[in-house]
Scaffold this motif. Sequence first.
Motif, mmCIF file in Angstrom:
data_model
loop_
_atom_site.group_PDB
_atom_site.id
_atom_site.type_symbol
_atom_site.label_atom_id
_atom_site.label_comp_id
_atom_site.label_asym_id
_atom_site.label_seq_id
_atom_site.Cartn_x
_atom_site.Cartn_y
_atom_site.Cartn_z
ATOM 1 N N UNK A 225 0.845 -1.182 0.000
ATOM 2 C CA UNK A 225 0.000 0.000 0.000
ATOM 3 C C UNK A 225 0.881 1.231 0.000
ATOM 4 N N UNK A 226 0.605 2.132 -0.919
ATOM 5 C CA UNK A 226 1.414 3.331 -1.045
ATOM 6 C C UNK A 226 0.703 4.494 -0.364
ATOM 7 N N UNK A 227 1.472 5.379 0.216
ATOM 8 C CA UNK A 227 0.891 6.572 0.829
ATOM 9 C C UNK A 227 0.680 7.612 -0.258
ATOM 10 N N UNK A 228 0.279 8.795 0.138
ATOM 11 C CA UNK A 228 0.036 9.862 -0.818
ATOM 12 C C UNK A 228 1.303 10.613 -1.192
ATOM 13 N N UNK A 229 2.467 10.158 -0.759
ATOM 14 C CA UNK A 229 3.719 10.809 -1.123
ATOM 15 C C UNK A 229 3.904 10.731 -2.627
ATOM 16 N N UNK A 230 4.549 11.749 -3.167
ATOM 17 C CA UNK A 230 4.773 11.774 -4.613
ATOM 18 C C UNK A 230 5.948 10.881 -4.999
ATOM 19 N N UNK A 231 5.794 10.223 -6.125
ATOM 20 C CA UNK A 231 6.883 9.462 -6.703
ATOM 21 C C UNK A 231 7.811 10.447 -7.408
ATOM 22 N N UNK A 232 9.034 10.021 -7.650
ATOM 23 C CA UNK A 232 9.988 10.860 -8.365
ATOM 24 C C UNK A 232 10.384 10.145 -9.645
ATOM 25 N N UNK A 233 10.055 10.760 -10.781
ATOM 26 C CA UNK A 233 10.385 10.211 -12.098
ATOM 27 C C UNK A 233 11.644 10.888 -12.608
ATOM 28 N N UNK A 234 12.675 10.087 -12.815
ATOM 29 C CA UNK A 234 13.901 10.571 -13.440
ATOM 30 C C UNK A 234 13.754 10.305 -14.936
ATOM 31 N N UNK A 235 13.959 11.337 -15.759
ATOM 32 C CA UNK A 235 13.788 11.142 -17.181
ATOM 33 C C UNK A 235 14.580 12.135 -17.997
ATOM 34 N N UNK A 236 14.393 12.025 -19.303
ATOM 35 C CA UNK A 236 15.036 12.938 -20.242
ATOM 36 C C UNK A 236 13.977 13.332 -21.264
ATOM 37 N N UNK A 237 13.904 14.611 -21.659
ATOM 38 C CA UNK A 237 12.795 15.096 -22.492
ATOM 39 C C UNK A 237 12.551 14.335 -23.795
ATOM 40 N N UNK A 238 13.581 13.819 -24.453
ATOM 41 C CA UNK A 238 13.346 13.139 -25.733
ATOM 42 C C UNK A 238 13.355 11.616 -25.610
ATOM 43 N N UNK A 239 13.291 11.109 -24.393
ATOM 44 C CA UNK A 239 13.296 9.664 -24.172
ATOM 45 C C UNK A 239 11.882 9.101 -24.310
ATOM 46 N N UNK A 240 11.672 8.218 -25.295
ATOM 47 C CA UNK A 240 10.351 7.603 -25.474
ATOM 48 C C UNK A 240 9.999 6.714 -24.285
ATOM 49 N N UNK A 241 10.994 6.131 -23.637
ATOM 50 C CA UNK A 241 10.735 5.308 -22.452
ATOM 51 C C UNK A 241 10.220 6.185 -21.312
ATOM 52 N N UNK A 242 10.777 7.382 -21.177
ATOM 53 C CA UNK A 242 10.284 8.321 -20.167
ATOM 54 C C UNK A 242 8.855 8.731 -20.497
ATOM 55 N N UNK A 243 8.574 8.950 -21.769
ATOM 56 C CA UNK A 243 7.209 9.308 -22.173
ATOM 57 C C UNK A 243 6.223 8.224 -21.780
#
Length: 127
Positions: free
Chosen positions: A6-24
């Motif tokens: 069970x997850x709390x309401x804390x925000x997840x942190x997404x590490x990404x790069x603007x042109x990465x289709x995997x990040x999209x």
Amino acid sequence: MKEIILMSNSKLLLYGYPISSATWRVRAAMIYKQVEFDEKTVDIFAGDADYKNNVNPMGFVPAVKFPQNGKTVFESLPIMELLDSIYPESPILPKDPFQRARNGFNRFFCWWGAFDASLLFFALNFQ
């Protein structure tokens, strides 16, 4: 017996790069599932040593840090599967195991297709 996290309401942190289709893909899944998250841009071309040492030793994006337990998962497909398990509302994967297996093949095939296309793009642009 399957463990339910069970997850709390804390925000997840997404590490990404603007042109990465995997990040999209991961960002789209998080938005679809209405998961609150923050995003941090990682300059994968500069070889961010801090990111490689503390988040993903391979240096690829995306990665998602789950603040509830401090764990980080990288690679878009496992991240999306974990999101679907932890946040079952608005599923992105089929519930039927056979359909899920077929969907897994399709995701793998598309992932490699995108990977090959991105390699071709960079090969053509950096010669």
